[in-house]
Design an enzyme around this catalytic site. Structure first.
Site, PDB file in Angstrom:
ATOM      1  N   GLU A 769       0.881  -1.166   0.000  1.00  0.00           N
ATOM      2  CA  GLU A 769       0.000   0.000   0.000  1.00  0.00           C
ATOM      3  C   GLU A 769       0.915   1.212   0.000  1.00  0.00           C
ATOM      4  OE1 GLU A 769      -2.583   2.118   3.141  1.00  0.00           O
ATOM      5  OE2 GLU A 769      -3.036  -0.021   3.178  1.00  0.00           O
ATOM      6  N   CYS A 803      -1.192   8.967   3.477  1.00  0.00           N
ATOM      7  CA  CYS A 803      -1.126   8.637   2.046  1.00  0.00           C
ATOM      8  C   CYS A 803      -2.440   9.018   1.362  1.00  0.00           C
ATOM      9  CB  CYS A 803      -0.770   7.178   1.820  1.00  0.00           C
ATOM     10  SG  CYS A 803      -1.723   6.056   2.795  1.00  0.00           S
TER      11      CYS A 803
END
Ligand SMILES: Cc1cc2nc3c(=O)[nH]c(=O)nc-3n(C[C@H](O)[C@H](O)[C@H](O)COP(=O)(O)OP(=O)(O)OC[C@H]3O[C@@H](n4cnc5c(N)ncnc54)[C@H](O)[C@@H]3O)c2cc1C
Length: 1011
Positions: A769, A803
């Site tokens: 990820e 993120c």
């Protein structure tokens, strides 16, 4: 000044509070008599509806829960502010196109439109020229008619577009009812910027001046018109955690209005807003009351609105009475039921609180209203009660309660609501002969007028332009349209009068909604949260942090890596045999331990990861949710699945663990992501080699300690703290590992992928990820205030170190100037500083290296783009960066993820799909924000975007486990999504088991099944 009385927590069991209210009301309310009193009013209103009854009828025909009603409400909310004709047409077509307005051959929409046009010609002379939009849309009759209909709806609730017009309308109304009083309200959203607050202050000043010029200062203040103000309009950060700023900046500002009102003997009431502002509003109110006592003691017009739907309403009334007595004042108290019920319910669910701060049964609010009314009437020496209600039963009960109390009071209604009811209440007094006992206090103005059959009535009168009324209009539509609402039922002849006037004094044992902990049903408990606005919830956190030292964690030696992997492999043999239910129980126990230790864990996050308190609480909750979610998921997916097949054979598919997993997590979610990765691996029967981020080993060690304490064997979970380049690299290169789960940069994910590919032996799975250049697209139907809130949270919260954070704001050119100004103005109001202070919004970036990296980017951006915010002057050693924003020409100019509080802004025009195409071309695919009221557009843009998580009309961070499974595509990650139903599969191998059940002696089952 003694401190303002502290209120109890709003989050307490509903039934207990209702029981106390009923006890307090014992003998005070004779409901059958009250209902008998109200019955003729109701009958009369149904027989002779007031002029704007059409709106209630409309909502009956198109209830807000239906697609037609929803369409009307959405149009009402957005259409008037859209600046460009094509978007206005797209919005109208979108909403009306999906709603079934047709009823037989006679289209209801056509009827509505025709009626709207006809009425608008009569009622809105010259309206065609407003804004020029109607002119442009002339050919599009439906759009024009819809605009008219929405404007008409607005007109029902707004007394005038400016204070002068409103006062003229008020005078016209007073010709019929001379004792009618008004409290004017300046419409608008809460201030997001200091400039907004300044505009509202000026608008209030002008309004008070205009009212002052029209009233007689010599008459009692109750007899004069007044003003209602919203504190959220007067300060951009009117929030509990900004207490010091609010007391320092807002109080003097409001005082100027109080002083002005006091000099003219005009009433000034502070409106009631959200529950999380209650304590603060009380403190502000007391600070102002103290100044009134000191500087304008003769003024009896200072007031506060109180909401009965709050579970602590009665305590609030007592607190206000105490303030009045403490300062020797007579204060005004407007008692309302409350207008933000849906929002309060949602917030409590989101925060995972134990109870709701508002009642969940309508009749509990009605009971609380009567209890508060009684308390107010009993404090007649200190309080002038103002009962704001459109409910005939409530009004009749109050009249009965007041009888003989000697209290002086008034009723209030909203402009555009309750006209019929008060026409009857005011008119009924002489006819029924009850007038002389209405108030029973002849010496006071209210009682005197009541005795003359003229019960004092004040109208809350919103003032403002069409654009400013939208949020208010939606509240009113919701209120009028709700099934539980009295006015809604009154307009519905199908509701019998007995039902309409049924006694509310019937307590319900259980809440009408699942409590927030049960939000996800029986299978999984929601994580327990905190409301930082409540001092008693906030204080244990601050106390836990105060003396906390971040413990040192011994680094792992590189040469020990092979042995660690061996241990993990050996442990796998036994951990995999532990039944999934037992593994799940261990994870659930860890979750409970984390919840119990929330203050300490949050304190560690503040000290080690420099996160702000709100972020820390959210992070602990996320870790808890991961533990519970993966526990339940493992139990779900690791049951063997029986497969159909020929007789005499047993076929099943089962998921088995793979072995020893390497879990590498980042510093930005050092507890949640760290725990999530580990929990997924352990739940499915894998063992774990956990490598935390170098910057945050202590919080990781704490999580590991809790997992071990709950029963995870030490060898099944090992902590390997050390640099990524050495320990991390050695781990992923080590033979014998079963897979890697990684969260971090795209670049490191690539390095890991190559290392795994280079290994001889089994082909290993990688779950990565990584980051993103996340965009938010805003079209011209969006509400700038909502956009500003979403942008600030998404781009600058956590100092932009998520993120999912917003990096690229794409705004439609038609509203770009306004949005940019609001975002920049609101960003300037954010508090940048020490994360241990509860008021801090933006803390330091994680380390010196990250700070230097950001500074390099900023130097480039200052050369290449237009800066929208000042650079700030924090010393580099602080690692503090105030929010930064830059306007760029094209999306393609933004080439890489800048991991900090840095936003790029670009304007667009034309086709929004083209904007999505450009964002797709950047190659990342993590999160996308869409701000539009055109539902079909939101769907189309989401479908076209190559991203993992799309958020419409909200912020784009804070994905919730099991609710918004999180993870991207392209350069942003491999999937599957963390916290989603497909995640655990990747940690498992599949095995099909086929058994020939006829091998020993033939097919017994087949023979037995046929006759
Ligand atoms: C003069 C005036 C000033 C106002 N100022 C404010 C203000 O400052 N702040 C503010 O918030 N509101 C304010 N309001 C709005 C007010 O809250 C609503 O008009 C009021 O709640 C409607 O109550 P009612 O007695 O007229 O109607 P009713 O139909 O008897 O009550 C409706 C109310 O019941 C409550 N309710 C509905 N469903 C439930 C449920 N399931 N569980 C528990 N409670 C429920 C809600 O509060 C809802 O608004 C003001 C209203 C007036 C008339």
């Amino acid at each position: 000044m003694p401190p303002t009385q502290r209120l109890p927590s709003p989050y307490r069991p509903e039934a207990e509070i209702v029981a106390r209210h009923l006890e307090f009301l014992q003998g005070a309310v004779d409901w059958p008599l009250a209902a008998a009193r109200a019955r003729p009013w109701v009958e009369a209103v149904r027989r002779h509806p007031p002029p704007f009854w059409a709106m209630e009828r409309l909502l009956k025909e198109y209830p807000i829960g239906s697609s037609e009603g929803l369409a009307l409400m959405r149009l009402a909310e957005a259409l008037l502010r859209v600046p460009d004709a094509p978007t206005a047409i797209a919005l109208t077509a979108d909403q009306l196109g999906r709603a079934e307005f047709e009823s037989g051959s006679d289209s209801a929409l056509a009827r509505l439109s025709d009626a709207a046009i006809a009425m608008s010609k009569k009622l809105l002379p010259g309206a065609e020229h407003e804004g020029g939009l109607l002119g442009k849309l002339g050919a599009r009759t439906v759009v024009a008619a819809t605009l008219r209909a929405v404007q008409l709806l607005g007109r029902q609730f707004v007394l005038g577009q400016d204070i002068g017009e409103a006062m003229r309308h008020a005078d016209a109304d007073r010709r019929a009812l001379p004792l009618l009083r008004f409290s004017y309200d300046m419409l608008g959203e809460g201030a997001r910027t200091d400039a907004d607050a300044g505009h509202y202050l000026e608008a209030y000043r002008q309004a008070i001046a205009a009212i002052a010029a029209a009233v007689d200062p010599a008459q009692p203040v109750e007899a004069n018109d007044g003003i209602s103000i919203k504190l959220s309009a007067l300060h951009p950060r009117y929030e509990a955690l900004q207490r010091e700023r609010v007391l320092e900046e807002l109080v003097p500002r409001v005082w100027t209005l109080c002083e002005q009102a006091a000099r003219a003997n005009v009433g000034l009431t502070i409106d009631a807003e959200e529950v999380d502002r209650l304590e603060l509003s009380l403190e502000v109110f007391e600070a102002l009351a103290a100044r009134v006592a000191a500087e304008q003691p003769q003024w009896r017009g200072f007031g506060l609105a109180l909401q009965a739907y709050q579970t602590r309403a009665l305590e609030l009334v007592q607190a206000v009475v105490a303030i009045a007595r403490r300062h020797g004042l007579r204060l005004m108290c407007r008692l309302v039921k409350g207008a933000y019920w849906d929002a309060e319910i949602k917030r409590a669910q989101e925060l995972g609180l134990a109870h709701y701060p508002v009642f969940t049964h309508k009749q509990h609010t009605d009971i609380a209203y009567l209890a508060c009314a009684r308390a107010l009437l009993q404090a007649a020496d200190a309080i002038y009660p103002q009962f704001a209600t459109h409910n005939a039963g409530t009004a009749a009960a109050i009249l009965r309660m007041a009888q003989g109390s000697g209290a002086n009071f008034e009723f209030q209604r909203l402009h555009g609501m309750g006209e019929g009811l008060y026409r009857e209440i005011l008119g009924s007094a002489p006819a029924t002969g009850a007038a002389s006992t209405l108030n029973g206090h002849p010496a006071t103005p209210g009682a005197a007028s009541a005795a003359a059959g003229q019960m004092p009535l004040r109208v809350y009168a919103p003032v403002g332009r069409h654009r400013d009324l939208l949020a208010y209009l939606v509240r009113r539509l919701l209120e009028n349209g709700a099934n539980s609402s009295f006015v809604h039922q009154l307009a519905d002849d199908a509701v019998g009068i007995d039902e309409l006037l049924a006694s509310p004094l019937r307590p319900q044992p259980a809440p009408s909604l699942a409590l927030p902990p049960q939000l996800y049903g029986a299978g999984r408990r929601n994580s327990r949260g905190l409301d930082l606005a409540v001092p008693e919830m906030r204080e244990p956190l601050l106390a836990a942090c105060a003396g906390l030292q971040v413990p040192a964690v011994a680094p792992f030696e590189l040469q020990q890596v092979p042995a660690a992997v061996q241990r993990a492999r050996a442990a796998f043999a036994s951990w995999r045999t532990v039944p999934v239910e037992a593994r799940a129980a261990i994870l659930r126990q860890t979750a409970a331990a984390m919840e119990d230790q929330l203050p300490r864990l949050a304190g560690l996050l503040v000290k080690e990861a420099f996160k702000t308190w709100g972020d820390c609480v959210a992070e602990v909750r996320e870790a808890v949710d991961f533990l519970r979610y993966y526990a339940a998921e493992a139990e779900r997916i690791q049951q063997p699945v029986l497969l159909p097949g020929p007789t005499g054979e047993h076929n099943e598919l089962r998921l088995t663990p793979r072995g020893a997993w390497v879990c590498i997590s980042p510093w930005n979610f050092p507890l949640a992501i760290f725990t999530g990765q580990i929990a997924a691996a352990l739940a499915t029967g894998n063992t774990v080699l956990a490598k935390p981020a170098e910057q945050t080993p202590a919080i990781a060690a704490e999580a590991v300690r809790l997992l071990h304490a709950a029963g995870v064997p030490r060898e099944a979970l090992q902590l390997l703290h050390g640099p990524g380049e050495t320990v991390g690299a050695a781990l992923v290169a080590q033979p014998g590992i079963a897979g890697v789960v990684f969260t971090g940069s795209t670049q490191v994910a690539r390095t890991i992928q190559r290392a795994l590919a280079a290994q001889d032996g089994p082909l290993l799975p990688l779950i990565a990820e990584t980051g993103g250049i996340n965009a938010m697209i805003v079209d011209s139907t969006a509400l700038p205030e909502q956009v500003a809130d979403a942008v600030l949270q998404s781009a600058f919260r956590s100092a932009g170190q998520r993120c999912s954070a917003l990096r690229l704001l794409c705004v439609h050119a038609g509203i770009a100037d306004a949005v940019i100004e609001m975002v920049a103005g609101a960003a300037r109001e954010l508090a940048v500083g020490d994360p241990a202070l509860p008021g801090t919004d933006v803390g330091p970036v994680i380390d010196g290296e990250a700070y230097e990296h950001l500074q390099r980017h900023l130097r480039r951006l200052r050369r290449e783009a237009r800066p929208l915010l000042p650079p700030g002057d924090f010393p580099p050693a602080s690692r503090l960066l105030p929010p930064q924003a830059f306007e760029v020409e094209r999306i393609s100019q933004v080439r890489e993820e800048i991991f900090g509080p840095v936003l790029h802004v670009v304007r667009w025009d034309g086709d929004p799909q083209a904007v999505i195409d450009e964002a797709n071309a950047l190659g990342y695919g993590l999160t996308l924000g869409i701000q539009t009221r055109i539902d079909s557009r939101a769907q189309a843009l989401a479908a076209r975007a190559d991203v993992g998580n799309v958020y419409v009309n909200r912020n784009m961070i804070g994905a919730v486990v099991g609710v918004q499974p999180f993870g991207g595509q392209g350069l942003s990650g491999t999937g599957p999504k963390a916290g989603g139903p497909h995640y655990l599969y990747r940690f498992c191998a599949e095995q099909t088991l086929t058994i020939n059940t006829t091998a020993a002696g033939g097919n017994v089952a087949l023979l037995a099944s046929v006759s």
